[in-house]
Write an enzyme that holds these catalytic residues in place. Structure first.
Site, PDB file in Angstrom:
ATOM      1  CB  SER A   1      12.772 -14.209  30.799  1.00 51.36           C
ATOM      2  OG  SER A   1      12.823 -14.025  29.409  1.00 51.36           O
TER       3      SER A   1
ATOM      4  CG  HIS B   1       8.823 -14.615  33.330  1.00 48.77           C
ATOM      5  ND1 HIS B   1       8.089 -13.941  32.370  1.00 48.77           N
ATOM      6  CD2 HIS B   1       9.870 -15.172  32.661  1.00 48.77           C
ATOM      7  CE1 HIS B   1       8.677 -14.074  31.193  1.00 48.77           C
ATOM      8  NE2 HIS B   1       9.741 -14.824  31.344  1.00 48.77           N
TER       9      HIS B   1
END
Length: 370
Positions: free
Chosen positions: A263, A321
């Site tokens: 991610s 992230h």
């Protein structure tokens, strides 16, 4: 992570239950007396000595008052920023090596492009002379491969690597190795290589499918913007950089634990495309009728991850992230000019090394041009 905790908890409950069924030390002692002797006289029970009786009473009192033994509490991992020195050096070194290798790879690709062109012309001419095979599986695979864009062909290797690591998680004998090298944890003994390997690691099929779908969707745009060499350097560097940001936040907040997934690197790809083309229209796969601009999508994602980091949400690694998104924004605005456009000195050094090698000739590379 929740699965590992549940297993540890079940093991602790099982061990506690087995410890609870151990017999009492005095459970097998008998207190029966003979009721009658040979001569018909009842044997008189001996009176307990007062000293012994007092000692037994004192011992029983101590047993009833003494607090129960508590199991030893596990030692918490050390929260020290000194442990992040090696990951920092690894992050800087790996990023520099990635972009340096990408610059040399691009040089070699440009140098061999003319030869590849003549090889393709010769292959097409031979295909016309050969009889065409119907239903050939290899031919169908080649046609499918040629129908893909350059970006889709580039990320196919990344997707295959993620699928291979996902299958390795299903092998019981590899669980210890996977947990050590394919999950990133600042409390682990192995800190550096998991920063890269965890980028290709997924334990959940849905997690891997969602990440790979986003990567496949943005692959054509990002590779058209950067080229495959620069894209791969940025992708691999983003995985390491986002993991290092996760290390720092976990160490600062004390929320230590393993993380895995692509991610962080995919957030770099998403942020780079949205920063370069903020007016592009995007849509969610399940709701294609609702469209929004790429700039608004990036702002929403950054806001959600910021809120998750502040409020301590544990379902996602919001620090990774954010680290990936900020690196993607920075690279488009400043990093491309600072890193990629200044690769010329390294390429010249490599060119001089190649032209002076044993396989070079004075007529082929002596002029210093590609």
């Amino acid at each position: 992570m929740m699965a590992w905790r549940s297993r540890a908890g079940s093991w602790a409950a099982w061990s506690g239950a087995t410890g609870a069924i151990l017999p009492h030390p005095g459970a097998h002692r008998g207190f029966l007396l003979h009721h009658q002797q040979r001569c018909g006289f009842r044997k008189v029970a001996k009176k307990a000595e007062p000293k012994k009786e007092a000692e037994q009473g004192e011992l029983m009192q101590k047993r009833s008052v003494a607090p129960p033994l508590e199991p030893p509490t596990p030692q918490l991992p050390e929260r020290s920023f000194r442990r992040l020195v090696k990951p920092l050096v690894f992050t800087v070194g790996f990023t520099g090596c990635s972009f340096g290798a990408a610059a040399i790879w691009q040089y070699e690709s440009l140098k061999s492009r003319v030869q590849s062109y003549f090889d393709e012309v010769r292959a097409d001419w031979l295909d016309k002379l050969r009889p065409q095979k119907q239903g050939d599986f290899r031919k169908q695979v080649n046609q499918w491969w040629n129908s893909l864009s350059e970006g889709q062909r580039t990320v196919t290797g990344i997707i295959a690597s993620n699928a291979l690591v996902f299958c390795c998680w299903r092998i019981p004998s590899l669980q210890r190795t996977m947990l050590r090298y394919f999950t990133s944890n600042p409390a682990s003994k192995t800190l550096c290589w998991p920063m890269l390997l965890s980028t290709f690691s997924h334990y959940s099929l849905f997690h891997m499918a969602a990440n790979m779908y986003v990567l496949w969707s943005f692959s054509s745009s990002i590779v058209n913007m950067m080229g495959r060499e620069q894209f791969l350097a940025m992708y691999l560097s983003a995985g390491v950089i986002s993991t290092f940001v996760s290390y720092v936040c976990k160490t600062a907040t004390g929320r230590l634990g393993p993380s895995l997934g692509a991610s962080g690197a995919i957030m770099t790809v998403l942020a780079a495309v949205c920063t370069k083309m903020p007016e592009a229209k995007l849509a969610v796969i399940f709701l294609p009728m609702y469209t929004f601009t790429a700039g608004n999508a990036l702002k929403t994602i950054v806001a959600l991850d910021t809120a998750g980091l502040i409020m301590g949400w544990r379902f996602f690694d919001h620090a990774a992230h954010l680290g990936g998104a900020l690196f993607g924004i920075w690279y488009i605005l400043y990093g491309h000019e600072l890193i990629w456009k200044n690769r010329e000195p390294l390429v010249k050094i490599w060119h001089n090394f190649r032209t002076r090698g044993p396989g070079s000739s004075s007529g082929s590379g002596g002029n210093g041009s590609i």
